[in-house]
Design a protein around this motif. Sequence first.
Motif, mmCIF file in Angstrom:
data_model
loop_
_atom_site.group_PDB
_atom_site.id
_atom_site.type_symbol
_atom_site.label_atom_id
_atom_site.label_comp_id
_atom_site.label_asym_id
_atom_site.label_seq_id
_atom_site.Cartn_x
_atom_site.Cartn_y
_atom_site.Cartn_z
ATOM 1 N N ASN A 460 -19.590 24.363 19.119
ATOM 2 C CA ASN A 460 -20.130 25.501 18.944
ATOM 3 C C ASN A 460 -21.458 25.443 18.155
ATOM 4 N N GLY A 461 -21.829 24.237 17.719
ATOM 5 C CA GLY A 461 -22.656 23.663 16.491
ATOM 6 C C GLY A 461 -22.582 24.153 15.223
ATOM 7 N N GLU A 462 -21.256 24.059 14.893
ATOM 8 C CA GLU A 462 -20.856 24.032 13.374
ATOM 9 C C GLU A 462 -20.434 22.674 13.079
ATOM 10 N N ARG A 463 -21.236 22.314 11.831
ATOM 11 C CA ARG A 463 -21.037 20.962 11.272
ATOM 12 C C ARG A 463 -19.900 20.871 10.425
ATOM 13 N N ARG A 464 -19.014 19.771 10.581
ATOM 14 C CA ARG A 464 -17.782 19.540 9.996
ATOM 15 C C ARG A 464 -17.883 18.181 9.318
ATOM 16 N N GLN A 465 -17.067 17.825 8.386
ATOM 17 C CA GLN A 465 -17.009 16.534 7.844
ATOM 18 C C GLN A 465 -15.665 16.086 7.679
ATOM 19 N N GLU A 466 -15.163 14.773 8.099
ATOM 20 C CA GLU A 466 -14.014 14.186 8.036
ATOM 21 C C GLU A 466 -14.069 13.129 6.937
ATOM 22 N N ARG A 467 -13.182 12.812 6.308
ATOM 23 C CA ARG A 467 -13.052 11.944 4.966
ATOM 24 C C ARG A 467 -11.886 11.012 5.425
ATOM 25 N N PHE A 468 -12.175 9.641 4.885
ATOM 26 C CA PHE A 468 -11.293 8.495 5.132
ATOM 27 C C PHE A 468 -10.980 7.872 3.766
ATOM 28 N N VAL A 469 -10.033 7.220 3.668
ATOM 29 C CA VAL A 469 -9.975 6.215 2.363
ATOM 30 C C VAL A 469 -9.617 4.903 2.741
ATOM 31 N N ILE A 470 -10.143 3.817 2.552
ATOM 32 C CA ILE A 470 -9.640 2.520 2.594
ATOM 33 C C ILE A 470 -9.615 1.650 1.262
ATOM 34 N N GLU A 471 -8.633 0.941 1.129
ATOM 35 C CA GLU A 471 -8.632 0.113 -0.075
ATOM 36 C C GLU A 471 -8.147 -1.337 0.340
ATOM 37 N N LEU A 472 -9.241 -2.358 -0.113
ATOM 38 C CA LEU A 472 -9.266 -3.640 -0.079
ATOM 39 C C LEU A 472 -8.670 -4.280 -1.199
ATOM 40 N N ARG A 473 -7.599 -4.821 -1.096
ATOM 41 C CA ARG A 473 -6.779 -5.418 -2.337
ATOM 42 C C ARG A 473 -6.233 -6.733 -2.079
ATOM 43 N N LEU A 474 -6.334 -7.582 -3.213
ATOM 44 C CA LEU A 474 -5.966 -9.032 -3.120
ATOM 45 C C LEU A 474 -4.357 -9.131 -3.010
ATOM 46 N N TYR A 475 -3.861 -9.897 -2.186
ATOM 47 C CA TYR A 475 -2.410 -10.204 -2.044
ATOM 48 C C TYR A 475 -1.977 -10.908 -3.403
ATOM 49 N N ASP A 476 -0.966 -10.177 -3.747
ATOM 50 C CA ASP A 476 -0.281 -10.709 -5.152
ATOM 51 C C ASP A 476 0.892 -11.560 -4.846
ATOM 52 N N HIS A 477 0.665 -13.011 -5.080
ATOM 53 C CA HIS A 477 1.797 -14.040 -4.973
ATOM 54 C C HIS A 477 2.924 -13.857 -5.852
ATOM 55 N N THR A 478 2.904 -13.034 -6.767
ATOM 56 C CA THR A 478 3.992 -13.063 -7.806
ATOM 57 C C THR A 478 4.864 -12.010 -7.297
ATOM 58 N N LYS A 479 4.730 -11.352 -6.378
ATOM 59 C CA LYS A 479 5.586 -10.295 -5.941
ATOM 60 C C LYS A 479 5.969 -10.741 -4.366
ATOM 61 N N SER A 480 7.148 -10.171 -4.087
ATOM 62 C CA SER A 480 7.627 -10.355 -2.507
ATOM 63 C C SER A 480 6.547 -9.637 -1.873
ATOM 64 N N HIS A 481 6.715 -9.755 -0.572
ATOM 65 C CA HIS A 481 5.810 -8.919 0.411
ATOM 66 C C HIS A 481 5.986 -7.370 0.318
ATOM 67 N N GLU A 482 7.480 -7.233 0.249
ATOM 68 C CA GLU A 482 7.688 -5.991 0.379
ATOM 69 C C GLU A 482 7.239 -4.948 -0.959
ATOM 70 N N ALA A 483 7.403 -5.742 -2.125
ATOM 71 C CA ALA A 483 7.292 -5.162 -3.310
ATOM 72 C C ALA A 483 5.683 -5.009 -3.594
ATOM 73 N N MET A 484 4.847 -6.101 -3.221
ATOM 74 C CA MET A 484 3.601 -6.018 -3.195
ATOM 75 C C MET A 484 2.889 -4.942 -2.456
ATOM 76 N N VAL A 485 3.438 -4.610 -1.114
ATOM 77 C CA VAL A 485 2.788 -3.598 -0.213
ATOM 78 C C VAL A 485 3.267 -2.320 -0.868
ATOM 79 N N LEU A 486 4.518 -1.999 -1.322
ATOM 80 C CA LEU A 486 4.796 -0.823 -1.889
ATOM 81 C C LEU A 486 3.966 -0.567 -3.193
#
Length: 538
Positions: A460-486
Motif C-alpha cells: 500500500n506504499g507504507e514505509r516500515r522498518q524492521e530491526r535486528f541485533v547481532i553480537e559477535l563475541r569471542l569464545y571464552d575457553h575458561t568456561k564450559s560451552h554451556e556456561a559460555m553460551v548462557l
Amino acid sequence: MSRYFNITGPNREGENFSLNPLKRIDCEAIDSMIARKRYFTVCSPRQSGKTTLLLALQKKINSEGKYRCFYCNVEAAQAAGNDVQSGIRMILSRLAEQAEIDFKDPWPYRNFASVLEHVGAEGALIAFFERWRIQEETPLPPIVLMLDGIDLLSGMSLASVLRQIRTGQISGPRLFLQSAIFCGVHDIRDMDIEVEENKLLIGRSGSDIREKAIVLHNFAQTEIKELCEQYTAETGQAFQENAFPRIYALTGGRPWLVNAILCEALYEMGFGKDSSKTITSGMIEAAKDHFIARQDAYLEQLSMKLADTSVRTTLFPILTGGAWKRRPPQEDLDYLEDLELIRRSPTGWIIPSAIYRELIPRVMGRALKDELAHIVDRTDFVKPDGRLNFRGMVELYQKLFCENFLTWGRRYELEGVLAQMLLFALLHHILGDRGRMECDYALGTGRVDISVGWVFTLENGERRQERFVIELRLYDHTKSHEAMVLHGLAQTVAYAQLHPTQDVFMIILDEDDSKTWYDRLFTEEHVHNGVSVHVYGL
C-alpha cells in the motif's frame, strides 16, 4: 545576514552560532595566573575551539586595559624546521603585524628586521621585546603573548622559541612578558624536539616554562541543546527533545562533529528550509548517514591515518572487544586521543562517538567491501515482500569467513580482526542506502554489538522498518560451552532489549587454531528471558 553553524576556522561573534568560549574555562584561574606572571598552556584535540577561545580571551584582556594581549598564530613557521633564522623571522613578522593592527603601534614592524639582523635569530625574540619596551617613553601595560599552534613548530626552530621564552621569563614584564599562553593539540611539557631522524635534542622541553595546562573538554548534552536553542530563537525552527541526546551520542560532544552534523541536517539536506518543521532525531540520523556517505576527502584523510601500523595495532583490539597483548606506547595513545579516535572511559578504552564507531571499520574495510561487491548480490537477501533475509546473510557470513579467512586476512592486512571487519563490510554492502547500523565495542569487553535497521515498503506504499541485533563475541575457553553460551545470551539479550527488534543473533568466534572447522562450526537455537536467539559458532 543571519548566523549559521560553522565548521571552518574560528567562530566569529555575530556570524556563527556559538557557546560563550569563556564559559568553557575558569577565567578567574586564568586571571590569577596572568597576575602572578605565570605561563600556561591551552591544549585540546583538533577543531575543539582553541582558537575561538584565544580570540575571546584576547578581547576580554584588552577590554580590561590592564595588559596588552597579542595573538600570534605561528603555523606559518612550521616549514622552517631546523632553519631557526627563517622560523624566528616569520614569528617576529606576525607579532609586528598584530601590534600595528591591534594597537596602532608601528615600532615593531619598522624594527623587527633590524633586531634580527643585529642580534641573530637565537636572541631575537628576547631583544625584540626588550627594545620595544625600552623605547616606550611612558611604560605601557605589560604584554600577554598568545602563541597559537606552538606544537606545529619542530626542530631547532621550536627549541629556539622555547629557550628564548624561558630566558626572557627571568626579565619579567618590564623587559619581556607578563605572561605567555601556549596553544596547541599537545602540551609543551610533553613535546620532544627531534633535530634529526630518531635524534632528540632535549626532552619535555617546556616542563620548566609553563605552570599549568588547561584542557577544553567536549560539549555536554546540555551545551548541545543550548547551541541548538540559539538557532531556534533566531529562525523559529524547533528541535525535537530527543534530537539532543542523539546528536550527543553520534558525536561524543566533539565541537566540530556537532557543528558538522547540524550543518549537514540544516543546510546540505535542506531540513532547515521550512522553519515550521521540527528537527527530529530521525533527521539527525539521516544527516549522519549523508555525512558519512559524502565525506570523500574526510574519509581519505582518515584512511591515511588508519593505514599507520601503530594506529592499527592500537585500534584492532578495541574493534574486536579484545585486549592488547602489550600496552601501546603512550605516544600512540596520545596521538589517537588527540584525533578523538579513542578515549579512556571508566570501563576502559573506547571509541567515543557513534560516528567514529561506524566510520573506522568502514574505512578500514573498504577494500574488503569492494571484494564483496563482486561476489555478493545484495538483492539475493531482499525477500519478495521487501523485508531483509538477515538469517541468510548471517549464514553467508559464516561460509565466507570459513572459506577465505587466511587469504583475505593477509591480502587486506586484517589478520586477527577479519571476522569483525568481514561482518562490518558485509553489512555495509547488503544494507546499502536502505539500512542503518550502529556499533558498540570497547577494549576488553570480548564482544561487538551491532543494531541494524532496514527500511521496506508495503504494497500500500507504507514505509516500515524492521530491526535486528547481532553480537559477535569471542569464545571464552575458561568456561564450559554451556556456561559460555548462557553468559553470552544474557549480554546479547540485554543489548537487544535496548533496541526493539525482530530477530536476535549471536556469533561465537573460536580462535583456537588447534580445533578443526568441524569442531568450531555449530548452530543452536535458544530462548533467554523470553527472547529467541539464533546462535552460530565460527
